[in-house]
Design an enzyme around this catalytic site. Sequence first.
Site, PDB file in Angstrom:
ATOM      1  N   THR A 124      71.540  60.958   6.735  1.00  0.00           N
ATOM      2  CA  THR A 124      71.974  62.247   7.270  1.00  0.00           C
ATOM      3  C   THR A 124      73.194  62.753   6.521  1.00  0.00           C
ATOM      4  O   THR A 124      74.182  62.024   6.372  1.00  0.00           O
ATOM      5  CB  THR A 124      72.286  62.124   8.777  1.00  0.00           C
ATOM      6  OG1 THR A 124      71.094  61.705   9.440  1.00  0.00           O
ATOM      7  CG2 THR A 124      72.757  63.447   9.364  1.00  0.00           C
ATOM      8  N   GLU A 157      77.658  52.563  19.728  1.00  0.00           N
ATOM      9  CA  GLU A 157      77.378  53.995  19.747  1.00  0.00           C
ATOM     10  C   GLU A 157      76.215  54.357  20.659  1.00  0.00           C
ATOM     11  O   GLU A 157      75.934  55.506  20.888  1.00  0.00           O
ATOM     12  CB  GLU A 157      77.126  54.494  18.319  1.00  0.00           C
ATOM     13  CG  GLU A 157      76.031  53.736  17.615  1.00  0.00           C
ATOM     14  CD  GLU A 157      74.998  54.643  16.965  1.00  0.00           C
ATOM     15  OE1 GLU A 157      74.621  55.619  17.619  1.00  0.00           O
ATOM     16  OE2 GLU A 157      74.596  54.347  15.833  1.00  0.00           O
TER      17      GLU A 157
HETATM   18  C1  LIG Z   1      66.855  62.682  12.132  1.00  0.00           C
HETATM   19  C2  LIG Z   1      67.037  61.320  11.611  1.00  0.00           C
HETATM   20  C3  LIG Z   1      68.232  60.964  11.027  1.00  0.00           C
HETATM   21  C4  LIG Z   1      68.408  59.703  10.512  1.00  0.00           C
HETATM   22  N1  LIG Z   1      69.603  59.394   9.921  1.00  0.00           N
HETATM   23  C5  LIG Z   1      69.746  58.188   9.358  1.00  0.00           C
HETATM   24  C6  LIG Z   1      70.940  57.869   8.664  1.00  0.00           C
HETATM   25  O1  LIG Z   1      71.857  58.679   8.589  1.00  0.00           O
HETATM   26  N2  LIG Z   1      71.054  56.662   8.077  1.00  0.00           N
HETATM   27  C7  LIG Z   1      70.049  55.742   8.157  1.00  0.00           C
HETATM   28  O2  LIG Z   1      70.224  54.652   7.631  1.00  0.00           O
HETATM   29  N3  LIG Z   1      68.910  56.002   8.797  1.00  0.00           N
HETATM   30  C8  LIG Z   1      68.721  57.209   9.407  1.00  0.00           C
HETATM   31  N4  LIG Z   1      67.559  57.492  10.065  1.00  0.00           N
HETATM   32  C9  LIG Z   1      66.492  56.521  10.047  1.00  0.00           C
HETATM   33  C10 LIG Z   1      66.246  55.834  11.379  1.00  0.00           C
HETATM   34  O3  LIG Z   1      67.193  54.859  11.595  1.00  0.00           O
HETATM   35  C11 LIG Z   1      64.823  55.292  11.304  1.00  0.00           C
HETATM   36  O4  LIG Z   1      63.946  56.394  11.407  1.00  0.00           O
HETATM   37  C12 LIG Z   1      64.501  54.290  12.358  1.00  0.00           C
HETATM   38  O5  LIG Z   1      65.236  53.125  12.192  1.00  0.00           O
HETATM   39  C13 LIG Z   1      63.002  53.967  12.373  1.00  0.00           C
HETATM   40  O6  LIG Z   1      62.523  53.624  11.124  1.00  0.00           O
HETATM   41  P1  LIG Z   1      61.243  54.357  10.495  1.00  0.00           P
HETATM   42  O7  LIG Z   1      61.439  55.808  10.619  1.00  0.00           O
HETATM   43  O8  LIG Z   1      61.001  53.785   9.184  1.00  0.00           O
HETATM   44  O9  LIG Z   1      60.038  53.997  11.454  1.00  0.00           O
HETATM   45  P2  LIG Z   1      59.248  52.615  11.530  1.00  0.00           P
HETATM   46  O10 LIG Z   1      60.184  51.488  11.663  1.00  0.00           O
HETATM   47  O11 LIG Z   1      58.247  52.559  10.443  1.00  0.00           O
HETATM   48  O12 LIG Z   1      58.512  52.812  12.918  1.00  0.00           O
HETATM   49  C14 LIG Z   1      57.357  53.638  13.097  1.00  0.00           C
HETATM   50  C15 LIG Z   1      56.855  53.416  14.512  1.00  0.00           C
HETATM   51  O13 LIG Z   1      56.537  52.023  14.689  1.00  0.00           O
HETATM   52  C16 LIG Z   1      57.265  51.494  15.756  1.00  0.00           C
HETATM   53  N5  LIG Z   1      57.621  50.109  15.496  1.00  0.00           N
HETATM   54  C17 LIG Z   1      58.211  49.572  14.411  1.00  0.00           C
HETATM   55  N6  LIG Z   1      58.425  48.257  14.578  1.00  0.00           N
HETATM   56  C18 LIG Z   1      57.964  47.954  15.807  1.00  0.00           C
HETATM   57  C19 LIG Z   1      57.919  46.777  16.575  1.00  0.00           C
HETATM   58  N7  LIG Z   1      58.426  45.619  16.144  1.00  0.00           N
HETATM   59  N8  LIG Z   1      57.373  46.855  17.801  1.00  0.00           N
HETATM   60  C20 LIG Z   1      56.878  48.015  18.280  1.00  0.00           C
HETATM   61  N9  LIG Z   1      56.910  49.148  17.618  1.00  0.00           N
HETATM   62  C21 LIG Z   1      57.439  49.127  16.385  1.00  0.00           C
HETATM   63  C22 LIG Z   1      58.499  52.357  15.847  1.00  0.00           C
HETATM   64  O14 LIG Z   1      59.103  52.297  17.126  1.00  0.00           O
HETATM   65  C23 LIG Z   1      57.933  53.725  15.555  1.00  0.00           C
HETATM   66  O15 LIG Z   1      57.322  54.242  16.708  1.00  0.00           O
HETATM   67  C24 LIG Z   1      67.368  58.758  10.585  1.00  0.00           C
HETATM   68  C25 LIG Z   1      66.172  59.104  11.196  1.00  0.00           C
HETATM   69  C26 LIG Z   1      65.989  60.360  11.695  1.00  0.00           C
HETATM   70  C27 LIG Z   1      64.686  60.700  12.326  1.00  0.00           C
END
Ligand SMILES: Cc1cc2nc3c(=O)[nH]c(=O)nc-3n(C[C@H](O)[C@H](O)[C@H](O)COP(=O)(O)OP(=O)(O)OC[C@H]3O[C@@H](n4cnc5c(N)ncnc54)[C@H](O)[C@@H]3O)c2cc1C
Lengths: 386, 357
Positions: A166, A251
């Site tokens: 972000t 947080e």
């Molecule tokens: C608007 C926004 C701002 C962000 N800003 C930052 C930032 O500033 N810095 C940063 O580092 N990151 C940031 N993120 C990233 C955020 O931390 C990740 O989106 C989050 O950790 C999820 O990872 P992913 O999107 O890869 O989804 P995934 O981990 O691929 O998950 C996809 C789906 O699978 C599910 N899932 C995954 N593992 C499991 C499990 N073990 N059991 C059950 N369900 C599971 C998840 O809950 C989700 O529904 C941001 C994300 C968004 C949307």
Amino acid sequence: MNPPFSFSPLQLPDALEPLRQEVRSFLADASSQWSGWKIGHSWTGFDRDFSLEVGRRGWIGMTWPAAFGGHERTGLERYVMVEEMLAAGAPLGAHWFGDRQSGPLILRLGTEKQRQHFLPLIARGEASFCIGLSEPDSGSDLASLRSRATRVDGGWRLSGRKVWTTNAHLCDFMIGLFRTGGPAEAEKHKGLSQFLIDMRSSGLEVRPILDLTGEGHFNEVTFDGVFVPDDMLVGTEGEGWAQASAELAFERSQPDRYMSSFPLIPLAIDAIRDNAQADRLAERCIGGALSELVILREMSLSILGQLEDGHSPAKEAALVKDLGNTYEQNIPELVRELLDSAPRIVPDNKLSELEGFLVQTVPTFSLRGGTREILRGIIAKGLGLR
Amino acid sequence: MSSEMNISEMLAEQVNRLLGATVNRDLRVKAENGMLDSSLWAEIENLGLTRAMCSESDGGADLRWAECEPVMRLSGAHAAPVPIGETLLASWILSSAGIKVPAGVIALATTRFAMDGQGKISGRDPGVSWLNQSGHVVLIATDSQGHDHVCLLQTSSLPAPAGLATIDRQPCATLECDGISTVQKAPAPASTGELGVLPYVATLRSIQMAGALSQILSLTIEYANTRVQFGRPIGKFQAIQHLVASLAGKAAAAQVAGLYAARQIDAGNAEDGAAIAKSLVSRYATEACAITHQVFGAIGVTDEHSLHFYTRRLWQWRAEAGSDHWWSGRLGKQVLSQPGSHLWEFVTKAQPATTLH
Ligand SMILES: Cc1cc2nc3c(=O)[nH]c(=O)nc-3n(C[C@H](O)[C@H](O)[C@H](O)COP(=O)(O)OP(=O)(O)OC[C@H]3O[C@@H](n4cnc5c(N)ncnc54)[C@H](O)[C@@H]3O)c2cc1C
């Protein structure tokens, strides 16, 4: 017969009322020009001038020692300031991450030199921080991350890729989590370290990623042999996982986890009144939304009190974030049910812009900061499900 | 205040011990057949539980609501088949009005009655818990000048109606008065406003629901850890873990809400506290009951299993003393009578004005 969680009440003392009024009247002026679209961004909206003004007023680093540019005020005072800002949808993004996350981390684990240098900059609103955790192949499974820091003369060289960062394109510094030990397969949670990274370093490239609203608020950040001097390691080498997890736990229960959609409710109330739509449905929905907000706030305050007393209620904080995210996600749908607005974003119409923005943005609320599924896993484990 | 907190903790511990040792299926079924267990009731009175909020001159401990919240919550957590909460609350109302508190079970009506020039009471409350098992009933009656009075009536002076069928099957009957004399009456304290005792009963029910919710959470966790399917405890399945986590959120919020309403009463703001708590807890109870029954499978809906003693009470209590819909509507009407900018002010002023400590 004792419940498996603890939520003793915390009472905000009356003595905080003058501060609340001070912040409120500052915001009444400052917000007059904000569009609905801007208000929708709330704590992620980046406005450096606004942050400088907030810094001048002493509302960044409020609880930090004066020696580091802080204002030695209490966590309760900070809470009051923060919730007033969020209620107005103030654009906090240029200082929010430093104030909420990076500053406290540096204060807790940084070297004296890091504190002297970074904390006053953050507190004045001059230095913006972004959070470099997620990678293309490491989202929820963060500890599988592969970006690497390799030891070189006088410091480290970083290589790899961070995503979803972000405001990285606008920030001055990143706190990034990198692998300093063996490969992820061998020692997953061990061997990770946190670094303070100057975003102007050579070899570092920021590429905005457009989101579904058409904006590029988050980014891909690539590291191609970026040099970081030794003294920019934060805390202990190899302890980055524990350090970053503690940060996240703190947080999770703050008002930004249930108030992101709040500014829409007062605007909707005015529209309901103007359109003579205050029927039984509207009364029930608005009353229900109010009761949930009041109780979420009580829960969040309780966790603040527990943190101030030196406890770390991780399970409780996850509970509040889960409930809070669901609440803030429901608000635009509730407003849609009551107003049945046309699917158009009317320029210069605060309500319309805010509703249009939030409808498209609320899905992220249960992703950022730990997804709903990950939080529920933490809660279930905390409750003794194995 | 710290010594009073100790009395409050001591009392809660005693209640927990007593109810844990005595409440069982037989006692619960007995109550469902309209009978109060007199030996359990005697022990409850001996502990001084029902007078905990009365003034010391009434033999009470003068505890505040927030200090009695654990006792009320435990009565819900044990699905106690005794009117501890009702009698505690009725005794407090009598004591606050300066009326001497009689011994025995005291029921409480929540509708408003009328008082004629001779001080005789007329009116109707469609459902009063434990009415037929009580020696006395407390109600609020309005005289011809519009003044409210707290009235104590002897149930022996009333017609004895048949018990009503309810979801929780706890004793409940319609109270009909047609020119009945009071045993005693006194001007109602200012704390009984437009809604009479309704906010207090709503608070009691919210707190009891929080207790029942916390108990079904414990039962659900225990069951998920022990019931084995596909070769492992069902609690290992993520779908079940997420249901339990969601249930925990409802239970935690309910507990915070119940105590919040109690603190609001102590701060002299009974109605807002009750509205917020009852609307939230009733709604969350609905979701929580669905979750717990899903996790328990078929065994959870059997008569033999104890789960229904909690879920039936939750379905009953969510609708008593104003449902979630009723309280939300009332709260929303108040909010919608003012411009939107007042909402945030309401929220920030919604903390009780005084504290325990
Ligand atoms: C608007 C926004 C701002 C962000 N800003 C930052 C930032 O500033 N810095 C940063 O580092 N990151 C940031 N993120 C990233 C955020 O931390 C990740 O989106 C989050 O950790 C999820 O990872 P992913 O999107 O890869 O989804 P995934 O981990 O691929 O998950 C996809 C789906 O699978 C599910 N899932 C995954 N593992 C499991 C499990 N073990 N059991 C059950 N369900 C599971 C998840 O809950 C989700 O529904 C941001 C994300 C968004 C949307």
